[in-house]
Enzyme design. Structure first.
Site, PDB file in Angstrom:
ATOM      1  N   HIS A  20      22.638 -27.960  19.785  1.00  0.00           N
ATOM      2  CA  HIS A  20      22.701 -29.341  20.245  1.00  0.00           C
ATOM      3  C   HIS A  20      23.508 -29.438  21.538  1.00  0.00           C
ATOM      4  O   HIS A  20      23.101 -30.106  22.490  1.00  0.00           O
ATOM      5  CB  HIS A  20      23.332 -30.215  19.159  1.00  0.00           C
ATOM      6  CG  HIS A  20      22.586 -30.194  17.859  1.00  0.00           C
ATOM      7  ND1 HIS A  20      21.893 -31.295  17.377  1.00  0.00           N
ATOM      8  CD2 HIS A  20      22.410 -29.218  16.945  1.00  0.00           C
ATOM      9  CE1 HIS A  20      21.338 -30.984  16.217  1.00  0.00           C
ATOM     10  NE2 HIS A  20      21.633 -29.722  15.935  1.00  0.00           N
ATOM     11  N   ASP A 125      22.933 -37.551  20.722  1.00  0.00           N
ATOM     12  CA  ASP A 125      22.187 -36.774  19.738  1.00  0.00           C
ATOM     13  C   ASP A 125      21.780 -37.686  18.581  1.00  0.00           C
ATOM     14  O   ASP A 125      22.529 -38.589  18.187  1.00  0.00           O
ATOM     15  CB  ASP A 125      23.067 -35.634  19.229  1.00  0.00           C
ATOM     16  CG  ASP A 125      22.301 -34.587  18.443  1.00  0.00           C
ATOM     17  OD1 ASP A 125      21.823 -34.905  17.335  1.00  0.00           O
ATOM     18  OD2 ASP A 125      22.174 -33.457  18.938  1.00  0.00           O
ATOM     19  N   ALA A 334      25.025 -13.280  23.241  1.00  0.00           N
ATOM     20  CA  ALA A 334      24.001 -12.609  24.047  1.00  0.00           C
ATOM     21  C   ALA A 334      23.378 -13.570  25.054  1.00  0.00           C
ATOM     22  O   ALA A 334      23.206 -14.759  24.758  1.00  0.00           O
ATOM     23  CB  ALA A 334      22.915 -12.053  23.137  1.00  0.00           C
ATOM     24  N   HIS A 351      15.229 -16.842  13.918  1.00  0.00           N
ATOM     25  CA  HIS A 351      15.369 -17.807  12.833  1.00  0.00           C
ATOM     26  C   HIS A 351      14.542 -19.071  13.086  1.00  0.00           C
ATOM     27  O   HIS A 351      14.403 -19.911  12.211  1.00  0.00           O
ATOM     28  CB  HIS A 351      16.836 -18.188  12.681  1.00  0.00           C
ATOM     29  CG  HIS A 351      17.388 -18.916  13.875  1.00  0.00           C
ATOM     30  ND1 HIS A 351      17.274 -18.440  15.167  1.00  0.00           N
ATOM     31  CD2 HIS A 351      18.054 -20.091  13.989  1.00  0.00           C
ATOM     32  CE1 HIS A 351      17.856 -19.292  15.991  1.00  0.00           C
ATOM     33  NE2 HIS A 351      18.327 -20.302  15.308  1.00  0.00           N
ATOM     34  N   TRP A 354      14.972 -24.672  17.035  1.00  0.00           N
ATOM     35  CA  TRP A 354      14.097 -25.197  18.079  1.00  0.00           C
ATOM     36  C   TRP A 354      14.527 -24.745  19.467  1.00  0.00           C
ATOM     37  O   TRP A 354      13.691 -24.534  20.352  1.00  0.00           O
ATOM     38  CB  TRP A 354      14.018 -26.719  18.021  1.00  0.00           C
ATOM     39  CG  TRP A 354      12.964 -27.268  18.933  1.00  0.00           C
ATOM     40  CD1 TRP A 354      13.124 -28.134  19.964  1.00  0.00           C
ATOM     41  CD2 TRP A 354      11.549 -26.971  18.895  1.00  0.00           C
ATOM     42  NE1 TRP A 354      11.922 -28.402  20.588  1.00  0.00           N
ATOM     43  CE2 TRP A 354      10.940 -27.695  19.949  1.00  0.00           C
ATOM     44  CE3 TRP A 354      10.752 -26.158  18.087  1.00  0.00           C
ATOM     45  CZ2 TRP A 354       9.564 -27.627  20.199  1.00  0.00           C
ATOM     46  CZ3 TRP A 354       9.392 -26.093  18.337  1.00  0.00           C
ATOM     47  CH2 TRP A 354       8.815 -26.822  19.376  1.00  0.00           C
ATOM     48  N   ASN A 355      15.824 -24.583  19.678  1.00  0.00           N
ATOM     49  CA  ASN A 355      16.279 -24.095  20.977  1.00  0.00           C
ATOM     50  C   ASN A 355      15.676 -22.721  21.272  1.00  0.00           C
ATOM     51  O   ASN A 355      15.162 -22.473  22.368  1.00  0.00           O
ATOM     52  CB  ASN A 355      17.808 -24.019  20.968  1.00  0.00           C
ATOM     53  CG  ASN A 355      18.403 -24.062  22.350  1.00  0.00           C
ATOM     54  OD1 ASN A 355      18.068 -24.908  23.168  1.00  0.00           O
ATOM     55  ND2 ASN A 355      19.307 -23.151  22.624  1.00  0.00           N
ATOM     56  N   SER A 356      15.715 -21.827  20.275  1.00  0.00           N
ATOM     57  CA  SER A 356      15.134 -20.497  20.460  1.00  0.00           C
ATOM     58  C   SER A 356      13.621 -20.562  20.610  1.00  0.00           C
ATOM     59  O   SER A 356      13.032 -19.835  21.420  1.00  0.00           O
ATOM     60  CB  SER A 356      15.496 -19.595  19.272  1.00  0.00           C
ATOM     61  OG  SER A 356      16.866 -19.274  19.287  1.00  0.00           O
ATOM     62  N   ASP A 375      14.984 -27.558  10.274  1.00  0.00           N
ATOM     63  CA  ASP A 375      13.589 -27.674  10.718  1.00  0.00           C
ATOM     64  C   ASP A 375      12.899 -26.313  10.854  1.00  0.00           C
ATOM     65  O   ASP A 375      11.693 -26.250  11.121  1.00  0.00           O
ATOM     66  CB  ASP A 375      13.533 -28.405  12.066  1.00  0.00           C
ATOM     67  CG  ASP A 375      14.380 -27.704  13.134  1.00  0.00           C
ATOM     68  OD1 ASP A 375      15.528 -27.346  12.825  1.00  0.00           O
ATOM     69  OD2 ASP A 375      13.905 -27.526  14.263  1.00  0.00           O
ATOM     70  N   GLN A 376      13.628 -25.241  10.662  1.00  0.00           N
ATOM     71  CA  GLN A 376      13.112 -23.904  10.971  1.00  0.00           C
ATOM     72  C   GLN A 376      11.899 -23.490  10.137  1.00  0.00           C
ATOM     73  O   GLN A 376      10.971 -22.865  10.685  1.00  0.00           O
ATOM     74  CB  GLN A 376      14.249 -22.895  10.850  1.00  0.00           C
ATOM     75  CG  GLN A 376      15.363 -23.139  11.856  1.00  0.00           C
ATOM     76  CD  GLN A 376      16.659 -22.450  11.506  1.00  0.00           C
ATOM     77  OE1 GLN A 376      16.687 -21.506  10.708  1.00  0.00           O
ATOM     78  NE2 GLN A 376      17.761 -22.918  12.093  1.00  0.00           N
TER      79      GLN A 376
END
Length: 459
Positions: A20, A125, A334, A351, A354-356, A375-376
Site C-alpha cells: 500500500h 487508501d 530485493a 504470492h 497485486w503490487n507484484s 485478494d491473492q
C-alpha cells in the site's frame, strides 16, 4: 490551468503495509510530476519504509513531494509466524489497530491546508476510512479512495450468484473460497471502509487487464454515480536508473543468458514454513533452472527497529554449494522491479499480491502463482485462467498442505521448459507491451490520469 494547480493541495494517506505504501508513493510522484502540490502523510517509520524501498525512479524524484509525519502511539512489533494455520500477516495487527490514532494529526494537517487552499483533495487508501470522512467534513475538501487491489477481486468475493457471479462464470472462471483469506480482526477494518463519502475512486489497474470487470464493479450500490479512474500500472514501466547502489543480484543476472532465470519472492508480508522452504529448494534443484530466490523473514510492523532474520539455515544441506553458478539467494530486500525488467529474467514465482502482479504484467513476465492471503487467491485465477499469463503452483484449495518438491518442479518446468511455457511467455510479453502503451502518452491509463488531474484542478 496552472494557477488552478497551484491552488489545489493533495494529501495522500496510505495504509501502513508495504504494498500500500509503495503504490501510493508511485501515485504521489506521478501527480507531483504534473506540477501539483502533494503531501504524503504517514507515520515516520512508514515514510522511511516507502522511500528506502522506492525503485525504478531517478533518485531526485521525491524532492518535490512533501512528506508529512503522522505521530502514532507505540505498538508491539512481533515476529511473523510461518507455521500459523493461515498465511495472513496477523502479526501486523497491533500496528493496524494503533494506526487509527493518527486521525487527529491528519485532521490538523487537513484543516491547515483547507485555510490556505482553494481545494484540498484527499486520496486515501480504501482501508483508511477515517481520512475520507475528515476530508468530506472540510468546506473545500474532496475525498477520493485508492484501491490497492484489483476491482475484479471484490466481485469475486460477492459469490457465484448474481450479476458478478454470472460474469465470472461466463469467462470460465471459478471463484476461490474466501475462507482463510483474512482474519476476523482485519475483516472489521475492511468493514469500516464500506460506504465512504468518496467523490471517486482511483485504481492501480488498466482497462486492458480488467475492462470486462470495471463497469460491473461500479454498479455496486455504494459506488453508483461515483467517478472511476483506472490509472495503472503506477510503477515505472521503463527502468532506466536506480535510486541507490546497484544490488549484487543484478550483476549476477548480467552474467546469465537471456530469458533463463526464474525469480522467486513471496512478498513483504508472507512467510512459508521451514518444511515448505525445504521442499521448494529441492524442487528448484531438480528443475535444473537458474533462479533468484528472495528468502527473508516477512516484514514486522517496524522494519527499522527489527533486523532481517537469516533463513538460509532452513535450506537442505549443501544447497548453497549445489546451486553455485546456477542460483542465488537474497536474504534482504530485493530490487524487484529491476529484477523483473532484466533481460535474463524469464518468469516470476509469486504470492500474487497485486503490487507484484501489476509489476510482473508491466514487465511482460509470466507468473507462477502461489497465493497466500487476501485478494491473492483471486489474483492467481485472474492471471492463469483469464489473462492466461501464468500457471497456478499451489491451488488455494490446498493451502493447508505442504506442496511437495515434485509438484513444484513440474510447475517450474511447465513455464520454463515445456512448449506451453513458450505460449505463456509470448502472451505475457504481448500484454506487457500493451500495458506499457496504456500508460504512455495517449494511452487509456494516461488519459484517465489526466482526466483526474483536470477534474481536481477545475475552477
Amino acid at each position: 490551468m496552472e494557477s488552478s494547480k497551484a491552488d489545489v493541495s493533495i494529501v495522500v494517506v496510505p495504509f501502513p503495509a508495504q504494498g500500500h505504501l509503495n503504490q501510493l508513493l508511485h501515485l504521489s510522484i506521478m501527480l507531483s510530476s504534473h506540477g501539483l502540490t502533494v503531501y504524503y502523510a504517514a507515520p515516520r517509520t512508514h515514510i522511511h519504509q516507502a522511500r528506502s524501498r522506492l525503485q525504478g525512479w531517478p533518485a531526485s524524484v521525491t524532492s518535490t513531494l512533501h512528506f508529512h509525519e503522522l505521530p502514532i502511539p507505540p505498538y508491539t512489533s512481533p515476529a511473523p509466524n510461518p507455521n500459523s494455520s493461515i498465511f495472513f500477516p496477523s502479526h501486523l495487527q497491533p500496528l493496524f489497530e494503533e494506526f487509527k490514532h493518527v486521525r487527529p494529526h491528519l485532521a490538523s494537517l487537513l484543516h491547515s491546508l483547507s485555510a490556505a487552499s482553494h481545494r484540498v483533495v484527499v486520496i486515501s487508501d480504501f482501508l483508511v476510512s477515517f481520512a475520507a470522512t475528515e476530508a468530506a467534513a472540510l468546506p473545500n475538501g474532496e475525498p477520493y479512495t485508492f484501491r490497492c487491489t484489483p476491482p475484479s477481486s471484490a466481485l469475486g468475493w460477492e459469490g457465484e450468484d448474481g450479476p458478478a457471479g454470472n460474469i465470472i462464470k461466463s469467462f470460465g472462471l471459478k471463484t476461490p473460497s474466501k475462507e482463510d483469506c483474512i482474519t476476523e480482526e482485519f475483516r472489521a477494518i475492511v468493514g469500516r471502509s464500506k460506504s465512504m463519502p468518496e467523490s471517486g475512486l482511483l485504481i492501480n489497474t488498466c482497462r486492458l487487464i480488467e475492462g470486462d470487470f470495471l463497469d460491473l464493479f461500479m454498479q455496486q450500490p455504494d459506488l453508483i454515480g461515483k467517478k472511476l479512474f483506472a490509472i495503472g500500472p503506477l510503477n515505472p514501466t521503463v527502468i532506466t536508473e536506480t535510486t541507490g547502489p546497484r544490488h549484487p543480484c543484478l550483476d549476477w543476472l548480467d552474467r546469465q543468458p537471456p530469458c533463463s532465470v526464474l525469480y522467486i519472492s513471496f512478498g513483504s508480508n508472507s512467510s512459508i514454513s521451514d518444511e515448505q522452504i525445504e521442499q521448494l529448494a529441492i524442487g528448484l534443484l531438480n528443475s535444473d533452472q537458474r533462479f533468484v530466490w528472495v528468502l527473508r523473514e516477512a516484514d514486522r510492523g517496524d522494519i527499522i527497529a527489527e533486523g532481517e532474520k537469516d533463513l538460509q539455515n532452513k535450506l537442505p544441506p549443501d544447497f548453497i554449494e549445489k546451486i553455485e553458478g546456477k542460483g542465488t539467494i537474497i536474504g534482504d530486500w530485493a530490487p524487484q522491479l529491476e529484477i523483473l525488467a532484466h533481460k535474463a529474467t524469464a518468469a516470476f514465482m509469486s504470492h500474487c499480491g497485486w503490487n507484484s502482479c501489476i509489476e510482473s504484467i508491466s514487465m511482460g513476465k509470466p507468473m507462477l502463482a502461489w497465493p497466500m492471503h487476501s485478494d491473492q487467491p483471486w489474483n492467481a485465477v485472474l492471471l492463469s485462467d483469464y489473462l492466461k499469463v501464468g500457471v497456478i503452483v499451489r491451488d488455494w484449495s490446498r493451502r493447508k498442505e505442504i506442496l511437495p518438491a515434485a509438484e513444484i518442479e513440474k510447475a517450474i518446468k511447465e513455464v520454463m521448459v515445456y512448449n506451453k511455457g513458450e505460449e505463456i511467455k509470448q502472451r505475457a510479453s504481448e500484454l506487457g507491451e500493451a500495458v506499457r502503451q496504456a500508460v504512455a502518452d495517449g494511452g487509456t491509463s494516461n488519459t484517465e490520469l489526466l482526466a483526474f488531474i483536470n477534474h481536481i484542478t477545475r475552477s
